[in-house]
Design a protein around this motif. Structure first.
Motif, PDB file in Angstrom:
ATOM      1  N   ILE A 243     -10.286  16.618 -21.028  1.00  0.00           N
ATOM      2  CA  ILE A 243     -11.104  15.962 -22.285  1.00  0.00           C
ATOM      3  C   ILE A 243     -11.150  16.915 -23.247  1.00  0.00           C
ATOM      4  O   ILE A 243     -10.835  16.704 -24.418  1.00  0.00           O
ATOM      5  N   LEU A 244     -11.523  18.169 -23.120  1.00  0.00           N
ATOM      6  CA  LEU A 244     -11.571  19.219 -23.693  1.00  0.00           C
ATOM      7  C   LEU A 244      -9.902  19.719 -24.699  1.00  0.00           C
ATOM      8  O   LEU A 244      -9.895  19.848 -25.720  1.00  0.00           O
ATOM      9  N   MET A 245      -9.219  19.428 -23.680  1.00  0.00           N
ATOM     10  CA  MET A 245      -7.877  19.728 -24.049  1.00  0.00           C
ATOM     11  C   MET A 245      -7.358  18.608 -25.114  1.00  0.00           C
ATOM     12  O   MET A 245      -6.984  18.825 -26.200  1.00  0.00           O
ATOM     13  N   ILE A 246      -7.601  17.527 -24.732  1.00  0.00           N
ATOM     14  CA  ILE A 246      -7.201  16.180 -25.549  1.00  0.00           C
ATOM     15  C   ILE A 246      -7.952  16.344 -27.100  1.00  0.00           C
ATOM     16  O   ILE A 246      -7.630  16.134 -28.018  1.00  0.00           O
ATOM     17  N   GLU A 247      -9.406  16.780 -27.027  1.00  0.00           N
ATOM     18  CA  GLU A 247     -10.082  16.536 -28.393  1.00  0.00           C
ATOM     19  C   GLU A 247      -9.553  17.721 -29.148  1.00  0.00           C
ATOM     20  O   GLU A 247      -9.601  17.576 -30.555  1.00  0.00           O
ATOM     21  N   TRP A 248      -9.257  18.850 -28.527  1.00  0.00           N
ATOM     22  CA  TRP A 248      -8.814  19.995 -29.469  1.00  0.00           C
ATOM     23  C   TRP A 248      -7.328  19.622 -30.052  1.00  0.00           C
ATOM     24  O   TRP A 248      -7.097  20.011 -31.088  1.00  0.00           O
ATOM     25  N   MET A 249      -6.850  19.034 -29.055  1.00  0.00           N
ATOM     26  CA  MET A 249      -5.512  18.673 -29.424  1.00  0.00           C
ATOM     27  C   MET A 249      -5.347  17.520 -30.908  1.00  0.00           C
ATOM     28  O   MET A 249      -4.625  17.630 -31.779  1.00  0.00           O
ATOM     29  N   THR A 250      -6.392  16.622 -31.021  1.00  0.00           N
ATOM     30  CA  THR A 250      -6.478  15.897 -32.200  1.00  0.00           C
ATOM     31  C   THR A 250      -6.490  16.735 -33.397  1.00  0.00           C
ATOM     32  O   THR A 250      -6.505  16.302 -34.429  1.00  0.00           O
ATOM     33  N   GLN A 251      -7.318  17.951 -33.117  1.00  0.00           N
ATOM     34  CA  GLN A 251      -7.628  18.629 -34.454  1.00  0.00           C
ATOM     35  C   GLN A 251      -6.370  19.350 -34.814  1.00  0.00           C
ATOM     36  O   GLN A 251      -5.963  19.500 -35.967  1.00  0.00           O
TER      37      GLN A 251
END
Ligand SMILES: [Fe+2]
Ligand SMILES: [Fe+2]
Length: 303
Positions: A154-162
């Motif tokens: 989830i951490l990877m996914i949410e930084w990805m959106t940034q």
């Protein structure tokens, strides 16, 4: 400490960033199908082999459709995970409870928004686009893993959106304005989620031995392999949708070349751009330098 994230600061940032679905997707707004929906840095459709310019634009829009569905799908497992993380400690730290419930509520709003965009896409596109799923089955497979492994995903996914918005979308003047606005609004709220994810990862890693952290990282990589298999299947469905939309059947060699090129594009969009995000790397390094190095070693294969 490599960051200064805390629940109180996230709460006020979240209140400042908040928006309503109706502001992002007004009733009368329509997608402009003469334009691309996804930035080239993620879609890589301008470089797609064997296609005309018009076919590349159609494939780009199909990538936009896929983005709506894939993000809707991952947010469907993020939502219960965050609620489960909040649940055991509902007394005491009010800012923590409010921030985590706000996170879950925003994710529910995003799921709703992605579905509404999806419906608007289907109305305008004119032919069917299939997607992997069902979301419940994919979510169940992810959530059966160690919570630390899931929190890292989830951490990877949410930084990805940034990085999707800042590095690829923000300065792209050619995109459909409605789709661009969706990605901007998502970025605004996801900025707080990525910070809360960092705090979740730290809480879940606390007190674990190095061997236990490496075991969680094994599971994180296992989820990555599972998701990558889904992405490859999605590329096949995207090409089917392209053929249906354009009425042109690709030859076997043409299809194989396009599948390979687009699989790498999806890998970069949904895995590589997160695995290589400096903030994701920093959290890994703080948790375990060995975990950081393992991820750094495999990341280039997804870029
Ligand atoms: Fe979201
Ligand atoms: Fe989020």
């Amino acid at each position: 400490m490599y960051h200064d994230y805390n629940f109180t600061a996230v709460l006020s940032a979240s209140a400042r960033a908040a928006w309503q679905i109706e502001d992002v997707l007004p009733e009368s707004a329509e997608l402009d199908f003469t334009r691309p929906f996804m930035p080239e840095n993620l879609a890589r459709t301008a470089a797609a082999p064997g296609l005309s310019a018009a076919e590349r634009r159609v494939l780009n829009q199909i990538r936009g459709h896929e983005y709506l569905v894939i993000f809707g799908l991952v947010e469907e497992f993020i939502l219960p995970f965050v609620l489960d993380h909040a649940r055991p400690q509902l007394n005491g730290d009010d800012a923590r409870v409010r921030a985590l419930l706000g996170f879950a509520s925003e994710e529910a709003k995003h799921i709703d928004l992605f579905k509404r965009f999806h419906a608007r896409f289907v109305e305008g596109f004119g032919s069917a686009c299939a997607t992997i799923g069902p979301p419940e089955a994919i979510g169940a497979e992810v959530l059966r893993h160690d919570p630390l492994a899931v929190a890292l995903v989830i951490l990877m996914i949410e930084w990805m959106t940034q990085s999707h918005y800042l590095d690829s979308v923000r300065d792209d003047g050619g995109l459909d304005p409605l789709f661009k606005s969706l990605l901007r609004h998502h970025w605004m709220e996801e900025a707080q989620h990525a910070k809360l994810d960092t705090l979740m990862v730290e809480a879940l890693a606390e007190g674990r031995s190095e061997a236990e952290i490496q075991a969680a990282l094994d599971e994180f990589l296992e989820i990555g392999v599972f998701l990558d298999g889904g992405l490859k299947a999605q590329v096949g469905l995207n090409i089917d949708a392209l053929e249906a939309a354009t009425g042109r059947k690709l030859g076997d060699d043409e299809r194989a070349a396009l599948l390979e090129q687009q699989h790498q594009a999806l890998r970069w969009t949904y895995l590589g751009s997160g695995l290589t995000h400096p903030k994701f790397a920093a959290t890994l390094a703080a948790m375990s330098p060995a975990a950081h190095d393992r991820v750094a070693q495999i990341a280039p294969a997804f870029c």
